[in-house]
Scaffold this active site. Sequence first.
Site, PDB file in Angstrom:
ATOM      1  CG  ASP A 155       6.873 -11.968   2.821  1.00 35.37           C
ATOM      2  OD1 ASP A 155       6.070 -12.531   3.634  1.00 35.37           O
ATOM      3  OD2 ASP A 155       7.744 -11.442   3.225  1.00 35.37           O
ATOM      4  CB  ALA A 156       3.911 -11.486  -3.000  1.00 33.03           C
TER       5      ALA A 156
END
Length: 233
Positions: free
Chosen positions: A101-102
């Site tokens: 994920d970011a």
Amino acid sequence: MRLDKFICKSTELTRNEAKKLLKKGFVLVNGEVAKDASMQVHENNSITLDGEALTARQSRYLMLHKVAETICSNVDEVYPSVLHFIDLDKAFDLHIAGRLDADTTGLVLITDDGRWSHNVISPKKECPKVYRVWLRDDILPERIDELTAHFKAGIQLQGEAQLTRPAILVQVDTDEVLLTITEGKYHQVKRMFAAVGNRVEKLHREKVGTIELADLAPGEWRYLTEDEVAQFL
């Protein structure tokens, strides 16, 4: 691999340039004109471009220490792609084997070998991935054994019919644990802790298979060793 990808691995052409030449009939595969960019070819095929034989360069295998607010994609979106950190020619022809994920940091594996990346991420391979997890709520001493057993038995995630595969939970501090999983469902680690009434505040991947992030600094990358590559061949 795809024919257009093979051409890109054999020349300095971009994917769009390769597709244009294919449409014009400049590419032969085993003596036959090939115009389908998605055609699957192998390195032992005879492939020529405008009469010149093509030979694909060796596949590349890298590891990178991902920083927060970057994405594991070949296209920049809200956040920039991690591939901006790779100072190589045609870095954006590479792809990430097992995305983060970011807001998640840590180890990502990067390659242009589709079969190799499939072996990294395929649930059938049961590749262990180790995450360091910081939690919103402390895990009380009297709950750790119960929670460890729960993760080992499998967690029921919201919207999933089956339990997660057995996971190994090791407490590091009251609000910090190491979690080892062998699958990669969407937001899996965050959803597992949400299912037991906690919240992941910070997430960092330290290890994939036997490949460890070790002392690689944030934003840095290196080529994998032959032994590291070999475990997913």
